[in-house]
Scaffold this active site. Structure first.
Site, mmCIF file in Angstrom:
data_model
loop_
_atom_site.group_PDB
_atom_site.id
_atom_site.type_symbol
_atom_site.label_atom_id
_atom_site.label_comp_id
_atom_site.label_asym_id
_atom_site.label_seq_id
_atom_site.Cartn_x
_atom_site.Cartn_y
_atom_site.Cartn_z
ATOM 1 N N ARG A 125 -19.929 19.624 -23.189
ATOM 2 C CA ARG A 125 -19.018 20.776 -23.173
ATOM 3 C C ARG A 125 -18.061 20.664 -21.984
ATOM 4 O O ARG A 125 -18.230 21.322 -20.958
ATOM 5 C CB ARG A 125 -19.833 22.083 -23.148
ATOM 6 N N PRO A 126 -17.024 19.822 -22.130
ATOM 7 C CA PRO A 126 -16.104 19.602 -21.015
ATOM 8 C C PRO A 126 -15.275 20.847 -20.701
ATOM 9 O O PRO A 126 -15.139 21.739 -21.547
ATOM 10 C CB PRO A 126 -15.197 18.481 -21.535
ATOM 11 N N ILE A 127 -14.707 20.894 -19.473
ATOM 12 C CA ILE A 127 -13.812 22.011 -19.143
ATOM 13 C C ILE A 127 -12.433 21.479 -18.710
ATOM 14 O O ILE A 127 -11.720 22.117 -17.945
ATOM 15 C CB ILE A 127 -14.418 22.955 -18.075
ATOM 16 N N ARG A 147 -30.942 35.263 -24.338
ATOM 17 C CA ARG A 147 -29.616 35.211 -23.724
ATOM 18 C C ARG A 147 -28.612 36.051 -24.488
ATOM 19 O O ARG A 147 -27.624 36.500 -23.919
ATOM 20 C CB ARG A 147 -29.071 33.775 -23.803
ATOM 21 N N GLN A 160 -9.684 21.347 -20.261
ATOM 22 C CA GLN A 160 -8.543 22.188 -20.652
ATOM 23 C C GLN A 160 -8.395 23.395 -19.721
ATOM 24 O O GLN A 160 -7.282 23.861 -19.468
ATOM 25 C CB GLN A 160 -8.692 22.660 -22.111
ATOM 26 N N CYS A 192 -26.295 26.808 -22.778
ATOM 27 C CA CYS A 192 -26.847 26.047 -23.898
ATOM 28 C C CYS A 192 -26.201 24.663 -23.946
ATOM 29 O O CYS A 192 -24.974 24.543 -24.020
ATOM 30 C CB CYS A 192 -26.592 26.785 -25.210
ATOM 31 N N LYS A 242 -21.639 39.677 -27.020
ATOM 32 C CA LYS A 242 -21.986 38.853 -25.850
ATOM 33 C C LYS A 242 -20.773 38.133 -25.300
ATOM 34 O O LYS A 242 -20.490 38.198 -24.099
ATOM 35 C CB LYS A 242 -23.049 37.821 -26.251
ATOM 36 N N ASN A 243 -20.047 37.414 -26.177
ATOM 37 C CA ASN A 243 -18.989 36.547 -25.664
ATOM 38 C C ASN A 243 -17.758 37.323 -25.196
ATOM 39 O O ASN A 243 -16.921 36.774 -24.478
ATOM 40 C CB ASN A 243 -18.640 35.463 -26.678
ATOM 41 N N ASP A 287 -21.025 29.158 -34.247
ATOM 42 C CA ASP A 287 -22.198 29.913 -33.779
ATOM 43 C C ASP A 287 -23.029 30.490 -34.925
ATOM 44 O O ASP A 287 -24.076 31.085 -34.695
ATOM 45 C CB ASP A 287 -21.766 31.040 -32.829
HETATM 46 N N1 EPU Z 1 -13.353 21.545 -25.351
HETATM 47 C C1 EPU Z 1 -12.784 20.494 -24.672
HETATM 48 N N2 EPU Z 1 -12.286 20.732 -23.412
HETATM 49 C C2 EPU Z 1 -12.332 21.969 -22.841
HETATM 50 C C3 EPU Z 1 -12.925 23.036 -23.545
HETATM 51 C C4 EPU Z 1 -13.417 22.785 -24.810
HETATM 52 O O1 EPU Z 1 -12.718 19.370 -25.164
HETATM 53 O O2 EPU Z 1 -11.860 22.112 -21.704
HETATM 54 C C5 EPU Z 1 -13.867 21.323 -26.720
HETATM 55 C C6 EPU Z 1 -15.372 21.553 -26.800
HETATM 56 O O3 EPU Z 1 -16.087 20.390 -26.478
HETATM 57 C C7 EPU Z 1 -15.528 21.976 -28.241
HETATM 58 C C8 EPU Z 1 -14.241 22.731 -28.543
HETATM 59 O O4 EPU Z 1 -13.300 22.316 -27.551
HETATM 60 O O5 EPU Z 1 -15.569 20.843 -29.063
HETATM 61 C C9 EPU Z 1 -14.364 24.251 -28.482
HETATM 62 O O6 EPU Z 1 -14.975 24.673 -27.277
HETATM 63 P P1 EPU Z 1 -14.686 26.098 -26.640
HETATM 64 O O7 EPU Z 1 -14.034 25.900 -25.316
HETATM 65 O O8 EPU Z 1 -14.003 26.959 -27.635
HETATM 66 O O9 EPU Z 1 -16.155 26.647 -26.373
HETATM 67 P P2 EPU Z 1 -16.640 27.540 -25.180
HETATM 68 O O10 EPU Z 1 -15.547 28.443 -24.739
HETATM 69 O O11 EPU Z 1 -17.320 26.735 -24.137
HETATM 70 C C10 EPU Z 1 -17.358 29.547 -26.645
HETATM 71 C C11 EPU Z 1 -18.608 30.339 -26.868
HETATM 72 C C12 EPU Z 1 -19.617 29.517 -27.631
HETATM 73 C C13 EPU Z 1 -18.996 29.053 -28.941
HETATM 74 C C14 EPU Z 1 -17.662 28.335 -28.691
HETATM 75 C C15 EPU Z 1 -16.921 27.987 -29.965
HETATM 76 C C16 EPU Z 1 -18.646 31.748 -24.926
HETATM 77 C C17 EPU Z 1 -19.275 32.088 -23.635
HETATM 78 N N3 EPU Z 1 -19.152 30.723 -25.578
HETATM 79 O O12 EPU Z 1 -17.745 28.409 -25.890
HETATM 80 O O13 EPU Z 1 -20.686 30.393 -27.906
HETATM 81 O O14 EPU Z 1 -19.874 28.174 -29.604
HETATM 82 O O15 EPU Z 1 -16.808 29.167 -27.899
HETATM 83 O O16 EPU Z 1 -16.642 29.133 -30.695
HETATM 84 O O17 EPU Z 1 -17.740 32.427 -25.367
HETATM 85 C C18 EPU Z 1 -22.910 31.007 -28.325
HETATM 86 O O18 EPU Z 1 -22.546 32.193 -28.248
HETATM 87 O O19 EPU Z 1 -24.039 30.657 -28.740
HETATM 88 C C19 EPU Z 1 -21.978 29.959 -27.919
HETATM 89 C C20 EPU Z 1 -22.367 28.738 -27.653
#
Ligand code: EPU
Length: 421
Positions: free
Chosen positions: A122-124, A400, A126, A117, A22-23, A307
């Protein structure tokens, strides 16, 4: 609202074939926007997140044909609409990858903030920091991100991520692909789907090295051409079936996996007393259902994946003794499922980011509610292991990310059915 009804207690036997990741899929499909030409992508899972993404891309003018089950041809040569439909974007998390892809190809992007979810904040920031370093002017409102080419133009840059983020690493790789100069991402995430995205882009003509390590380098190229690529198997789907067999008991061959990606999960299951045999692209798991307690701390890859936190927690609820589970990525993730497991007889005490799980001999069936994708998967495992009938509500979350879940579990002998209200 549809739900699953599960009658627990039957050991799982036979074989199950894991779908495309999926990811990886939700990164590779938006990355097709970077390509002028036809991308042929195999092993695309048929899950609702992918269906939403395909609807977004179609609406933008990407021509998409299904060549066969799980095989798509995407052609983004002539985009007619550069603004992804905000209602669809808000239905899922990975729609944020449209930002990086559109910025790189068209030097601007107007994308709604993603949904998906919501088990934690879940900030962006970065992702945004990366776009700004590449020369973009960024304007954020409550529900939108607007990216424009800044006064000095878009260009390669050096970016150090303050947190190891899968999404930011992927988004910056995409954004840098077609920009002049070299981009270096330090403190990059190393998950298998990051390597898969980089391999996909390189197959289409990109120049990316170091994916899978902490330092990723991207040399911008003028354009990407078409090509053919197969998505890797889903590490978390495979881990979910392994955890199910561990908890319920049985003997199953999990096929179409990359065993190396599974080491962080299988090593913990072995500690719990489960037998694991690795083959080239399959894993055999045998479990009596009698498990030992263990300690798990989630970490970015190659650590134990967040996950899989909820699924391993179910195994811990049935293990002898006291297990400890520490969440280091999303601290609030326990709240999506622990109360539901407690209603099935689990003994879990949450203190800060650690759950202390005292094993019980038997869970009992109950009506429970999935609050996110992996929480839902864990409740299904609990239902398969429990005595009596379990009803899992809110299963749109589960759909999903798990392809043909009922069909695959039924083939293993599980008693599970989907009920449409
Ligand atoms: N974070 C920040 N700022 C950012 C981005 C992330 O502070 O700009 C923090 C998050 O709050 C978290 C950590 O960094 O504490 C890691 O977040 P990451 O960005 O790695 O997560 P993501 O890319 O939003 C993906 C997967 C998630 C999985 C996480 C961690 C996808 C679409 N989603 O999310 O998958 O939990 O990485 O491995 O790839 C799932 O498949 O059920 C799922 C939630």
């Amino acid at each position: 609202m549809a739900k699953y009804e599960i009658i627990g207690g039957t050991p799982l036997e036979g074989s199950v074939t894991i779908s495309g990741a999926k990811n990886a899929a939700v990164a590779i499909l938006p990355a097709a926007l970077l390509v002028e030409g036809v991308c042929r992508v195999e092993n695309v899972p048929d899950i609702s997140d992918v269906r939403i993404l395909l609807e977004i891309l179609r609406d933008m003018g990407v021509r998409i044909q299904e060549e066969g089950p799980g095989v798509l041809r995407l052609d983004a040569t002539h985009i007619t609409n550069r603004c992804p439909n905000p209602e669809l974007v808000r239905k899922m998390r990975a729609s944020y990858y449209l930002m990086g892809a559109l910025l790189s190809r068209f030097h601007q992007a107007d994308v709604a903030l993603p949904g998906g979810c919501n088990f934690a904040s879940r900030p962006i920031d970065q992702h945004v920091k990366g776009f700004a370093a590449l020369g973009a002017d960024v304007e954020e409102t409550d529900d939108y991100v607007y990216l424009r080419e800044g006064p000095d133009g878009l260009h390669g840059s050096r970016i150090t991520l303050d947190v190891v983020s899968v999404g930011a690493t992927i988004n910056i790789i995409m954004a840098a692909c077609l920009l002049p100069g070299q981009t270096i991402i330090y403190n990059a995430a190393r998950e298998p789907h990051i390597v898969d995205l980089a391999n996909f882009l390189n197959t289409m003509g990109a120049r990316i090295s170091g994916a899978g390590t902490e330092v990723v380098k991207i040399w911008g190229v003028e354009r990407l051409r078409g090509g053919s690529y197969a998505i890797i198997p889903d590490q978390i789907e495979a881990g979910t079936y392994l955890a199910a067999v561990a908890a319920v008991g049985g003997n199953v061959l999990v096929q179409n996996v990359i065993p190396k990606h599974m080491d962080c999960i299988t090593s913990k299951l072995q500690e719990m007393g489960v037998s694991i045999i690795n083959y080239d692209d399959a894993i055999r798991i045998r479990s009596t259902g009698k498990l030992h307690h263990t300690t798990v701390k989630t970490r970015p890859y190659p650590g134990f994946p967040t996950d899989m936190q909820a699924q391993i927690c179910v195994c811990m609820t049935l293990a002898s003794g006291i297990s400890r589970l520490t969440e280091n990525v999303y601290e609030t993730r326990f709240f999506g499922y622990c109360t539901e497991l407690q209603s099935m007889g689990a003994n879990i005490l949450i203190t800060g980011k650690t759950a202390t799980v005292t094993g019980t001999k038997q869970l009992k069936g109950a009506t429970v509610c999935a609050h996110d994708l992996r929480a839902g998967a864990a409740l299904i495992i609990a239902g398969l292991a429990a005595q009596g009938t379990t009803v899992v509500e809110n299963i749109h979350f589960v759909e999903r990310g798990y392809e043909r879940l009922v069909e695959k579990l039924t083939a293993l002998g599980a008693n599970i059915r989907r009920i449409d209200d």
